[in-house]
Motif scaffolding. Structure first.
Motif, mmCIF file in Angstrom:
data_model
loop_
_atom_site.group_PDB
_atom_site.id
_atom_site.type_symbol
_atom_site.label_atom_id
_atom_site.label_comp_id
_atom_site.label_asym_id
_atom_site.label_seq_id
_atom_site.Cartn_x
_atom_site.Cartn_y
_atom_site.Cartn_z
ATOM 1 N N ASP A 8 4.304 0.036 4.436
ATOM 2 C CA ASP A 8 6.034 1.062 4.960
ATOM 3 C C ASP A 8 6.239 2.547 4.488
ATOM 4 O O ASP A 8 6.587 2.777 3.843
ATOM 5 C CB ASP A 8 7.335 0.342 4.492
ATOM 6 N N GLU A 44 0.701 3.882 -4.475
ATOM 7 C CA GLU A 44 1.074 5.180 -4.286
ATOM 8 C C GLU A 44 0.180 5.717 -4.516
ATOM 9 O O GLU A 44 0.018 6.251 -5.778
ATOM 10 C CB GLU A 44 2.860 5.448 -5.325
ATOM 11 N N ARG A 45 0.086 6.673 -3.314
ATOM 12 C CA ARG A 45 -0.442 8.480 -3.234
ATOM 13 C C ARG A 45 0.281 9.642 -4.194
ATOM 14 O O ARG A 45 -0.240 10.516 -4.215
ATOM 15 C CB ARG A 45 -1.365 8.557 -2.238
ATOM 16 N N ASP A 66 3.307 10.003 7.200
ATOM 17 C CA ASP A 66 2.619 8.962 7.074
ATOM 18 C C ASP A 66 1.704 9.014 8.261
ATOM 19 O O ASP A 66 1.670 8.471 8.577
ATOM 20 C CB ASP A 66 2.922 7.847 6.727
ATOM 21 N N THR A 91 0.631 -1.216 -0.207
ATOM 22 C CA THR A 91 0.116 -0.283 -0.223
ATOM 23 C C THR A 91 0.721 1.279 -0.282
ATOM 24 O O THR A 91 0.285 2.469 -0.346
ATOM 25 C CB THR A 91 -1.660 0.302 1.408
ATOM 26 N N THR A 92 1.891 0.922 -0.210
ATOM 27 C CA THR A 92 3.139 2.189 0.105
ATOM 28 C C THR A 92 4.350 1.740 -0.206
ATOM 29 O O THR A 92 5.384 1.915 -0.043
ATOM 30 C CB THR A 92 3.184 2.268 1.425
ATOM 31 N N CYS A 93 4.388 1.989 -1.717
ATOM 32 C CA CYS A 93 4.790 1.481 -2.920
ATOM 33 C C CYS A 93 6.328 2.497 -2.622
ATOM 34 O O CYS A 93 7.574 1.910 -2.655
ATOM 35 C CB CYS A 93 4.200 1.719 -4.133
ATOM 36 N N GLY A 94 6.146 3.548 -2.867
ATOM 37 C CA GLY A 94 7.639 5.132 -2.645
ATOM 38 C C GLY A 94 8.512 4.774 -3.687
ATOM 39 O O GLY A 94 7.778 4.645 -4.975
ATOM 40 N N LEU A 95 9.960 3.792 -2.845
ATOM 41 C CA LEU A 95 10.407 3.935 -4.740
ATOM 42 C C LEU A 95 10.448 2.789 -5.410
ATOM 43 O O LEU A 95 11.243 1.994 -6.072
ATOM 44 C CB LEU A 95 11.767 4.076 -4.616
ATOM 45 N N GLY A 96 9.198 1.939 -4.690
ATOM 46 C CA GLY A 96 9.028 0.575 -4.951
ATOM 47 C C GLY A 96 10.388 -0.690 -5.116
ATOM 48 O O GLY A 96 10.591 -1.796 -5.528
ATOM 49 N N ARG A 97 11.516 -0.304 -3.861
ATOM 50 C CA ARG A 97 11.866 -1.029 -3.274
ATOM 51 C C ARG A 97 11.856 -2.611 -3.282
ATOM 52 O O ARG A 97 11.821 -3.760 -3.377
ATOM 53 C CB ARG A 97 13.367 -0.828 -3.108
ATOM 54 N N ASP A 98 10.897 -2.871 -2.090
ATOM 55 C CA ASP A 98 10.459 -3.672 -1.231
ATOM 56 C C ASP A 98 9.152 -4.721 -2.055
ATOM 57 O O ASP A 98 9.170 -5.766 -2.147
ATOM 58 C CB ASP A 98 9.181 -3.447 0.237
ATOM 59 N N ALA A 139 -3.044 5.644 -6.057
ATOM 60 C CA ALA A 139 -4.005 5.688 -5.596
ATOM 61 C C ALA A 139 -3.737 5.479 -3.994
ATOM 62 O O ALA A 139 -2.939 5.267 -3.389
ATOM 63 C CB ALA A 139 -4.737 4.539 -5.432
ATOM 64 N N ASP A 140 -4.674 7.002 -2.785
ATOM 65 C CA ASP A 140 -4.213 6.318 -1.442
ATOM 66 C C ASP A 140 -4.708 5.067 -1.188
ATOM 67 O O ASP A 140 -6.145 5.173 -1.408
ATOM 68 C CB ASP A 140 -5.309 7.566 -1.451
ATOM 69 N N ALA A 141 -4.243 4.323 -0.902
ATOM 70 C CA ALA A 141 -4.731 2.827 -0.627
ATOM 71 C C ALA A 141 -5.967 3.097 1.013
ATOM 72 O O ALA A 141 -6.607 2.673 0.488
ATOM 73 C CB ALA A 141 -3.303 2.463 0.630
ATOM 74 N N VAL A 169 7.240 13.762 0.635
ATOM 75 C CA VAL A 169 5.989 13.148 1.151
ATOM 76 C C VAL A 169 5.682 14.224 3.117
ATOM 77 O O VAL A 169 4.485 13.857 2.598
ATOM 78 C CB VAL A 169 5.997 11.864 1.454
HETATM 79 C C1 LIG Z 1 8.677 5.150 3.501
HETATM 80 S S1 LIG Z 1 8.636 5.300 1.663
HETATM 81 C C2 LIG Z 1 7.688 3.237 1.232
HETATM 82 C C3 LIG Z 1 9.155 2.872 0.294
HETATM 83 C C4 LIG Z 1 8.801 1.473 -0.538
HETATM 84 N N1 LIG Z 1 8.420 0.171 0.610
HETATM 85 C C5 LIG Z 1 10.087 1.077 -0.732
HETATM 86 O O1 LIG Z 1 10.629 -0.075 -0.762
HETATM 87 O O2 LIG Z 1 10.824 2.641 -1.721
HETATM 88 C C6 LIG Z 1 6.062 5.106 1.813
HETATM 89 C C7 LIG Z 1 5.853 5.530 0.942
HETATM 90 O O3 LIG Z 1 3.801 5.658 0.799
HETATM 91 C C8 LIG Z 1 2.904 5.939 0.325
HETATM 92 N N2 LIG Z 1 1.824 6.362 0.582
HETATM 93 C C9 LIG Z 1 1.936 6.593 2.494
HETATM 94 N N3 LIG Z 1 0.721 6.186 2.954
HETATM 95 C C10 LIG Z 1 -0.222 5.649 1.122
HETATM 96 C C11 LIG Z 1 -1.605 5.927 1.445
HETATM 97 N N4 LIG Z 1 -2.503 5.927 2.268
HETATM 98 N N5 LIG Z 1 -1.610 5.249 0.010
HETATM 99 C C12 LIG Z 1 -0.341 5.360 -1.251
HETATM 100 N N6 LIG Z 1 0.884 5.671 -0.897
HETATM 101 C C13 LIG Z 1 0.836 6.123 0.721
HETATM 102 C C14 LIG Z 1 4.003 7.531 0.940
HETATM 103 O O4 LIG Z 1 3.362 8.169 -0.022
HETATM 104 C C15 LIG Z 1 5.336 7.273 0.132
HETATM 105 O O5 LIG Z 1 6.297 6.835 -1.010
#
Ligand SMILES: C[S@@+](CC[C@H](N)C(=O)[O-])C[C@H]1O[C@@H](n2cnc3c(N)ncnc32)[C@H](O)[C@@H]1O
Length: 237
Positions: free
Chosen positions: A159, A103-104, A185, A81-88, A138-140, A182
């Motif tokens: 995450d 990712e929102r 959160d 639900t929190t893709c960020g940079l997509g590494r996980d 989208a916002d999760a 960002v």
């Molecule tokens: C710490 S980063 C995640 C890093 C990610 N796990 C990685 O491996 O790169 C958190 C991300 O989650 C996104 N985020 C937080 N809450 C969210 C939500 N409710 N819906 C969608 N994205 C969300 C933030 O915008 C941010 O890009």
């Protein structure tokens, strides 16, 4: 011509006086900061730099794999639900999960989409790319609220961006920029509640090793600097 995913951003003729901007470069879509020095390379996401493979090298013994429960459930479907940079997400896909990401933030979403597109264009695609089935902007919280109560994913992964990441003495540039873009959160509690109502098996929350859990977890898996808190889905009534 900017692709559709950039249609939300105003087109500018040159770098702004301050703040972040996106620029198409030979390497791909790059995030730059107006105040960064001339030697700064910006942030262009490269999912083919070997990092995903290194992170997945621990296989099912890695803390992430243990947290998802891959030994007993090797084909788990995971909603990140929190893709960020997509590494996980890419690591989960490399470990054999079917990954769907949300990712929102439009900039983070654009950087990941661009990197996925570049990875898909090379002749020998990385094996994990096919397992990363969708990346949705989208916002999760809104997205999950619209899903039926029938679980669509075995595991929901969270995450969140925590304040402490921003306060760390010398955070890695990608993390520092992510924090600046960002912010914190702060609605992650609401996301956890909803995730527990929608996950098929469990919700996994990634935390800094010493930070307080969002709620008492059923169990935790410790990594070097991080901890995965696991919340099991109870029988629904
Ligand atoms: C710490 S980063 C995640 C890093 C990610 N796990 C990685 O491996 O790169 C958190 C991300 O989650 C996104 N985020 C937080 N809450 C969210 C939500 N409710 N819906 C969608 N994205 C969300 C933030 O915008 C941010 O890009």
């Amino acid at each position: 011509m900017p692709p559709a995913l950039l249609s939300d951003f105003p087109l500018i003729q040159g770098p702004p006086a301050d703040g972040f901007y996106l620029q198409y470069e030979t390497a791909g879509l790059t995030l730059r900061h107006a105040e960064a020095g001339p030697n700064d390379n910006g942030l262009c996401l490269d999912l083919l730099d070997g990092n995903v493979e290194r992170r997945a090298a621990g296989g099912r013994k890695s803390p992430l794999a243990k947290a998802i429960g891959l030994r007993r459930h090797p084909d788990s479907s995971v909603l990140d639900t929190t893709c960020g940079l997509g590494r996980d997400a890419a690591t989960l896909a490399a470990l054999g999960c079917t990954a769907t990401t949300l990712e929102r933030h439009p900039v983070l979403f654009a950087l990941v989409e661009d990197a996925r597109e570049r990875a898909a264009q090379i002749e020998v695609r990385p094996h994990w790319l096919a397992n990363w089935s969708a990346n949705i902007r989208a916002d999760a919280i809104n997205w999950l609220a619209q899903q039926s109560a029938q679980p669509g994913f075995d595991v929901i992964y969270i995450d969140p961006m925590f304040e402490s990441t921003r306060r760390k003495a010398r955070p890695q540039k990608a993390l520092a920029w992510l924090g600046e873009l960002v912010g914190g959160d702060t609605d992650v509690g609401e996301l956890l509640d909803l995730a527990l109502a929608r996950a098929g098996r469990q919700v996994v929350v990634k935390q800094h090793a010493r930070s307080k859990p969002l709620a008492p977890p059923d169990r935790s898996v410790e990594g070097k600097a991080i901890r995965f808190d696991i919340f099991l889905v109870r029988d629904r009534v």
